[in-house]
Design an enzyme around this catalytic site. Structure first.
Site, PDB file in Angstrom:
ATOM      1  N   GLU A 139     142.644   6.077 130.792  1.00 39.70           N
ATOM      2  CA  GLU A 139     142.584   4.983 131.762  1.00 39.70           C
ATOM      3  C   GLU A 139     143.958   4.336 131.814  1.00 39.70           C
ATOM      4  O   GLU A 139     144.560   4.060 130.768  1.00 39.70           O
ATOM      5  CB  GLU A 139     141.548   3.911 131.368  1.00 39.70           C
ATOM      6  CG  GLU A 139     140.112   4.388 131.402  1.00 39.70           C
ATOM      7  CD  GLU A 139     139.118   3.222 131.238  1.00 39.70           C
ATOM      8  OE1 GLU A 139     139.499   2.058 131.458  1.00 39.70           O
ATOM      9  OE2 GLU A 139     137.964   3.510 130.869  1.00 39.70           O
ATOM     10  N   GLU A 151     135.697   2.822 124.662  1.00 41.85           N
ATOM     11  CA  GLU A 151     136.217   1.502 124.277  1.00 41.85           C
ATOM     12  C   GLU A 151     135.360   0.696 123.314  1.00 41.85           C
ATOM     13  O   GLU A 151     135.051  -0.465 123.576  1.00 41.85           O
ATOM     14  CB  GLU A 151     136.504   0.655 125.538  1.00 41.85           C
ATOM     15  CG  GLU A 151     137.597   1.234 126.401  1.00 41.85           C
ATOM     16  CD  GLU A 151     138.071   0.278 127.518  1.00 41.85           C
ATOM     17  OE1 GLU A 151     137.390  -0.730 127.794  1.00 41.85           O
ATOM     18  OE2 GLU A 151     139.135   0.561 128.103  1.00 41.85           O
TER      19      GLU A 151
END
Ligand SMILES: *[C@@H]1O[C@H](CO)[C@@H](O)[C@H](O)[C@H]1NC(C)=O
Length: 424
Positions: free
Chosen positions: A317, A211
């Site tokens: 995720e 991320e």
């Protein structure tokens, strides 16, 4: 900045020179058939990288509200106390029994986040290390129980996103703008690759950085693109340019639409590259305001982009939770948009019965969780598969795979569907 840019462009030329020719005659043979068998897995969140919402007790037990992430966990309390708490956590939060249970649930992958500070703590950095032996044990447990491991570098020096789950909750990330930080990250990635060089049958994938904050602009994205080139060399060519590994490189989309990455590191010049995208529907007012049906429809709508993208695409995720109600999900001391306790949010409803213990969940809520779980897994299997966030959480059963199995909204066999046509 001048020296950073110079370093970036020379690294880029090096990658461009060696990669295509070396790869063309030596295709990758990973230890899991990505692309033909679906990835089904869980993240071992909150273990080797602390997250306040996954283990609120670790933070509350400090008695210090300034401790909001792993950085302040090391900085703002007695070091010996912090070390003991961490060692106890590392040795109890995840054990071999979890790997037994994950395999028994029909899953084939675990993604294990780890921070750079397990490998390198710089001067002035308050992090406490000691995580690495647990990662190494985990690889052995995965081997014992037939699971593949994705080693996921989840925190980089300077923080790549400023989130507490990068180790350091700060207002603006400092990773991308500092060449020392990037060089340290490359060195950590080389260390990770060499540590597991003889475990490619288990550690089938390395994810070079979780991320990075592409939403912060083009400076971040250009640093990330260059870092992905360097990571490709580090992960796929650990023996030098003459021989490649069988380890898959799992890039992250840096919060850009998949289309932004069209043509990036694609075959035949690049091989063994997969894209990780994270799909959540609770980190904005619009998303927490959706009805149950709107959440399901939004999940189903990802199918076409996942199935058409040119790299193996793993939703690395996601969660059956549909609200930001879990305590500390938005940070320790920060409220939830859903109940209006987050600054600037407008209340959608009460969080009672939507998170915490499943004993408080109504049967209609559990039915929704099952439908939303199936809508997501059906859709994400239009790509290369999925890895739910997360295996367990102290006080957020809506996020916990383990609680979902016990509560019946996650099937014991992940290919069992009660709502096979939910996206039709
Ligand atoms: C860059 O990051 C390093 C730590 O990796 C730090 O020591 C250094 O002060 C930073 N440089 C600048 C200009 O912020």
């Amino acid at each position: 900045m001048v020296s950073l840019k110079a370093a970036l462009s020379s690294a880029s030329i090096l990658v461009a020179l060696f990669a295509p020719a070396a790869l063309a005659d030596n295709p990758i043979n990973p230890s899991f058939p990505y692309g033909s068998t679906k990835v089904r897995g869980v993240n071992l969140g909150g273990w080797l990288v602390l997250e306040p919402w996954i283990t609120p007790s670790l933070f509350e037990n400090t008695g210090n509200t300034a401790i909001v992430d792993e950085w302040t966990f090391g900085q703002d309390q007695n070091r010996q106390t912090a070390l003991s708490a961490l060692q106890n956590h590392w040795s109890t939060w995840i054990t071999e029994q979890d790997f037994i249970d994950i395999a028994a649930a029909g899953l084939n992958h675990v993604r294990i986040p780890i921070g750079y500070w397990a490998f390198d703590v710089g001067p002035g950095e308050p992090y406490i290390s000691g995580q690495l032996p647990y990662l190494q044990k985990a690889v052995g447990w995965a081997r014992n129980h037939g699971l593949k491991v994705i080693v996921d570098l989840h925190g980089a020096p300077g923080s790549q996103n400023g989130f507490d789950n990068s180790g350091h909750r700060i207002s603006f990330p400092q990773w991308h703008s500092n060449s020392t930080n990037i060089a340290r990250t490359n060195a950590v990635l080389k260390t990770i690759t060499s540590l597991f060089i003889n475990d490619q049958d288990v550690v089938s994938v390395i994810a070079p950085l979780n991320e990075p904050a592409g939403f912060d602009g083009s400076d971040v994205l250009s640093a990330v693109r260059q870092y992905w080139y360097d990571s490709y060399g580090n992960i796929r060519f650990p023996y030098g340019t003459s021989q490649q590994s069988n380890t898959v490189v799992l890039l992250h989309d840096a919060f850009q639409p998949l289309s932004y990455w069209n043509g990036f590191q694609t075959a035949p010049n690049w091989q063994g590259v997969a894209m990780d995208t994270h799909i959540y529907q609770m980190f904005s007012q619009d998303e927490v305001s959706r009805s149950n049906q709107q959440h399901i429809d939004a999940a189903c709508a990802y199918g076409s982009s996942l199935s058409s993208f040119d790299l193996w695409t793993i939703v690395g995720e996601w969660t059956p939770a549909a609200t930001d109600c879990a305590t500390y999900l938005n940070g320790r001391g920060v409220g939830a948009r859903y109940d209006g306790s987050y600054p600037g949010s407008s209340r959608v409803g009460s969080c009672t019965g939507l998170t915490g213990s499943r004993s408080s969940f109504s049967s209609s809520y559990k039915t929704f969780l099952r439908q939303y779980w199936e809508a997501q897994t059906i859709t994400y299997e239009k790509g290369a598969g999925w890895i739910q966030w997360t295996w367990k959480a102290e006080r957020a059963d809506d996020w916990s795979y383990q609680a979902g199995l016990a509560g019946g909204w996650i099937p014991q066999n992940p290919t069992q569907r009660q709502y096979p046509n939910i996206c039709n």
